[in-house]
Design a protein around this motif. Sequence first.
Motif, PDB file in Angstrom:
ATOM      1  N   LEU A   4       0.827  -1.208   0.000  1.00 41.21           N
ATOM      2  CA  LEU A   4       0.000   0.000   0.000  1.00 41.21           C
ATOM      3  C   LEU A   4       0.860   1.256   0.000  1.00 41.21           C
ATOM      4  O   LEU A   4       0.541   2.237  -0.689  1.00 41.21           O
ATOM      5  CB  LEU A   4      -0.908  -0.014   1.239  1.00 41.21           C
ATOM      6  CG  LEU A   4      -2.041  -1.051   1.230  1.00 41.21           C
ATOM      7  CD1 LEU A   4      -2.743  -1.065   2.578  1.00 41.21           C
ATOM      8  CD2 LEU A   4      -3.050  -0.754   0.133  1.00 41.21           C
ATOM      9  N   LYS A   5       1.962   1.227   0.736  1.00 45.16           N
ATOM     10  CA  LYS A   5       2.887   2.377   0.733  1.00 45.16           C
ATOM     11  C   LYS A   5       3.496   2.587  -0.638  1.00 45.16           C
ATOM     12  O   LYS A   5       3.587   3.714  -1.133  1.00 45.16           O
ATOM     13  CB  LYS A   5       3.995   2.149   1.761  1.00 45.16           C
ATOM     14  CG  LYS A   5       3.570   2.298   3.213  1.00 45.16           C
ATOM     15  CD  LYS A   5       4.747   2.058   4.147  1.00 45.16           C
ATOM     16  CE  LYS A   5       4.360   2.250   5.595  1.00 45.16           C
ATOM     17  NZ  LYS A   5       5.503   1.965   6.501  1.00 45.16           N
ATOM     18  N   ALA A   6       3.873   1.470  -1.266  1.00 40.74           N
ATOM     19  CA  ALA A   6       4.515   1.561  -2.582  1.00 40.74           C
ATOM     20  C   ALA A   6       3.590   2.133  -3.637  1.00 40.74           C
ATOM     21  O   ALA A   6       4.022   2.796  -4.576  1.00 40.74           O
ATOM     22  CB  ALA A   6       5.011   0.174  -3.011  1.00 40.74           C
ATOM     23  N   LYS A   7       2.298   1.897  -3.465  1.00 40.42           N
ATOM     24  CA  LYS A   7       1.330   2.375  -4.437  1.00 40.42           C
ATOM     25  C   LYS A   7       0.688   3.703  -4.037  1.00 40.42           C
ATOM     26  O   LYS A   7      -0.283   4.154  -4.648  1.00 40.42           O
ATOM     27  CB  LYS A   7       0.248   1.318  -4.666  1.00 40.42           C
ATOM     28  CG  LYS A   7       0.790   0.049  -5.310  1.00 40.42           C
ATOM     29  CD  LYS A   7      -0.318  -0.971  -5.551  1.00 40.42           C
ATOM     30  CE  LYS A   7       0.241  -2.232  -6.199  1.00 40.42           C
ATOM     31  NZ  LYS A   7       0.779  -1.967  -7.558  1.00 40.42           N
ATOM     32  N   GLY A   8       1.209   4.304  -2.939  1.00 37.34           N
ATOM     33  CA  GLY A   8       0.698   5.601  -2.502  1.00 37.34           C
ATOM     34  C   GLY A   8      -0.591   5.543  -1.735  1.00 37.34           C
ATOM     35  O   GLY A   8      -1.256   6.561  -1.530  1.00 37.34           O
ATOM     36  N   GLY A   9      -0.936   4.362  -1.256  1.00 37.81           N
ATOM     37  CA  GLY A   9      -2.182   4.221  -0.498  1.00 37.81           C
ATOM     38  C   GLY A   9      -2.061   4.634   0.944  1.00 37.81           C
ATOM     39  O   GLY A   9      -3.067   4.873   1.623  1.00 37.81           O
TER      40      GLY A   9
END
Length: 261
Positions: A255-260
């Motif tokens: 989620l962090k990697a995808k900006g979530g």
Amino acid sequence: MEILVCVKRVPDTAENEFELNSAGNDLDRDDLVYSVNEWDNYAVEEAIQIVDNVGGSVTVIAVGDDESEEVLRREMAMGANNGILLSDDAFVASDGKGIATILKAEIEKGSYDLIMTGAQADEGAGQVGGMLAAMLDMPYASLVNKIEPGDGKIIVGREIEGGNQEMNEVQLPCVVSIQTGINEPRYVGIRGIRKVASVDIPVKGAGDLGIDAGSVGDAGAKTKRVDYFVPDMGDGAEMLEGSTGEIIEKLIEKLKAKGGL
């Protein structure tokens, strides 16, 4: 107030890894760990609290095989006064209507002010409470998360769309299906279990209930499961593996990697 709570023995989702059987039409149940259905446990706790406040008794009832007796004894150790097991080879493979038919036959032999079920059991259909109320010609409220006993009636709260709370006055006798979160079920200790270990729990079959065996079980089922499968993952889907903690960590990183986050 005389309260009857319908309970069911189901696979414990926290203790099992589920696989399909060879026929692909059910779970492989041979080595599963079982416990009382979570929704039913909340219903029993609510019944006990009501009786503690206004008086009366709590009876727990189950449709199942001999092993369902352990669920009844657990709920009696929790504080229910009586247990009834409805067990017969004719009851095997009953659908929701069949289970409601079996319960109705026993309920009509007693005198109950309030009949409670969990909102749903392991099949997740949530049918039995509503069908039972219709067969008994009683008022019904589903997804109940609050009960206030009154004189010949109860006030029930239901969570509806948008997180709003709906309050309804329901005349007794009635049937309600209980949602999780209505209370905090109490801990059942070994002392309580030992206390009810030798208490007699009557077992009743189709003949005792006056039920035509052809109207329940596989013979009477109006719905049948024809397939049971794990759906294929769609494009872009990924199945995370590992322990619960590891899966959570992997999910957070993605989620962090995808900006979530």
